[in-house]
Write an enzyme that holds these catalytic residues in place. Sequence first.
Site, PDB file in Angstrom:
ATOM      1  N   CYS A  71       0.802  -1.220   0.000  1.00  0.00           N
ATOM      2  CA  CYS A  71       0.000   0.000   0.000  1.00  0.00           C
ATOM      3  C   CYS A  71       0.837   1.273   0.000  1.00  0.00           C
ATOM      4  O   CYS A  71       0.302   2.357  -0.190  1.00  0.00           O
ATOM      5  CB  CYS A  71      -0.932   0.012   1.210  1.00  0.00           C
ATOM      6  N   GLU A 109      -7.016  -6.239  -1.048  1.00  0.00           N
ATOM      7  CA  GLU A 109      -7.222  -5.188  -0.053  1.00  0.00           C
ATOM      8  C   GLU A 109      -6.172  -4.111  -0.224  1.00  0.00           C
ATOM      9  O   GLU A 109      -5.020  -4.398  -0.557  1.00  0.00           O
ATOM     10  CB  GLU A 109      -7.145  -5.799   1.357  1.00  0.00           C
ATOM     11  N   ARG A 153     -10.228   1.679  10.960  1.00  0.00           N
ATOM     12  CA  ARG A 153      -9.347   1.224   9.878  1.00  0.00           C
ATOM     13  C   ARG A 153     -10.164   1.098   8.601  1.00  0.00           C
ATOM     14  O   ARG A 153     -10.837   0.086   8.373  1.00  0.00           O
ATOM     15  CB  ARG A 153      -8.696  -0.114  10.232  1.00  0.00           C
ATOM     16  N   ARG A 155     -10.451   0.540   4.738  1.00  0.00           N
ATOM     17  CA  ARG A 155      -9.716  -0.095   3.659  1.00  0.00           C
ATOM     18  C   ARG A 155     -10.669  -0.361   2.491  1.00  0.00           C
ATOM     19  O   ARG A 155     -11.880  -0.483   2.674  1.00  0.00           O
ATOM     20  CB  ARG A 155      -9.085  -1.430   4.124  1.00  0.00           C
TER      21      ARG A 155
END
Length: 312
Positions: A71, A109, A153, A155
Amino acid sequence: MYKFIDLFCGIGGFRIALEKRGLKCVFSSDIDPYVQDIYESNFGEKPSGDITEIPSKKIPKHDILCAGFPCQPFSISGKHGGVSDPRGRLFYEIQRIAEYHKTPVLILENVKNILAIDGGNVVKTIEKKLKESGYDLYKHVLNASYFGIPQARERVYFVGLRNDIKKQTLDYSQPDEKRKKIFLENILEKEVDKDFIVTRNDIQITKNENEIEYNLKPIRVGTVNKGGQGERIYSPKGHAVTQSAYGGGIGARTGLYNTKQGIRRLTVNECKKVMGFPVKHKVSDGVQGYQQLGNAVVPDMIGYVYDSIEGL
């Protein structure tokens, strides 16, 4: 029994989720030697190394390709290199393997910011390339806070389905209201080593804990120093901030929290809990362990996404 592969496997969040559902992992890879050692400690097999050097034909047949592809090129704190960044180009390794094996299902993800990079062109490129390879791509931004995890979080979860297979994803964008609400105070250790406690004369607490109501999000109650990243203090009646692999400030990677023991960082076991990992799950010692957790996927979120694929 469905078989899956675990690319850029990290410490095994995908594997925990899918093995819990009876699936079998037939291949894993990660270039990080620390991660390879820890993954082997947890699962009894050492991941292969650099995926760019592994021919597609050497990867076993599988039903599901899992990847929390790196990421950093897409993160807010990075340089926003997107797929032009060498790490961002690792997406093409996913495409290469999926196209060769005609993998039925992809579960990917990444950070939320990937949607905004280059005016959305990074995601458009991903969608275009997967479409060229025969996939319909579904995507949702999900926040772990609303799915029983005490951490904010957000995502993006991508599900790619081969368009010659009659399956479709369900709408999994709405959290289950019946899900148990968990707050940070529910997972905090009662006493921690003094090294985790912050004692400074520039701590400012602006809210009284007795007046704070419980909420499924981080509740800011104070600052240290100038209140920059890693210098903000939060209430245990809310959730942890996003756990990160890097970052600055005295509360780097975990955030700071106003506990009964004092203002402090989270222990590695507490970080496992706010990521949804079992405490017995091994990570490397020291900073490496925090980085591994900050880079991980939340197993419960992967499980939720998998359960939402119709026909599996």
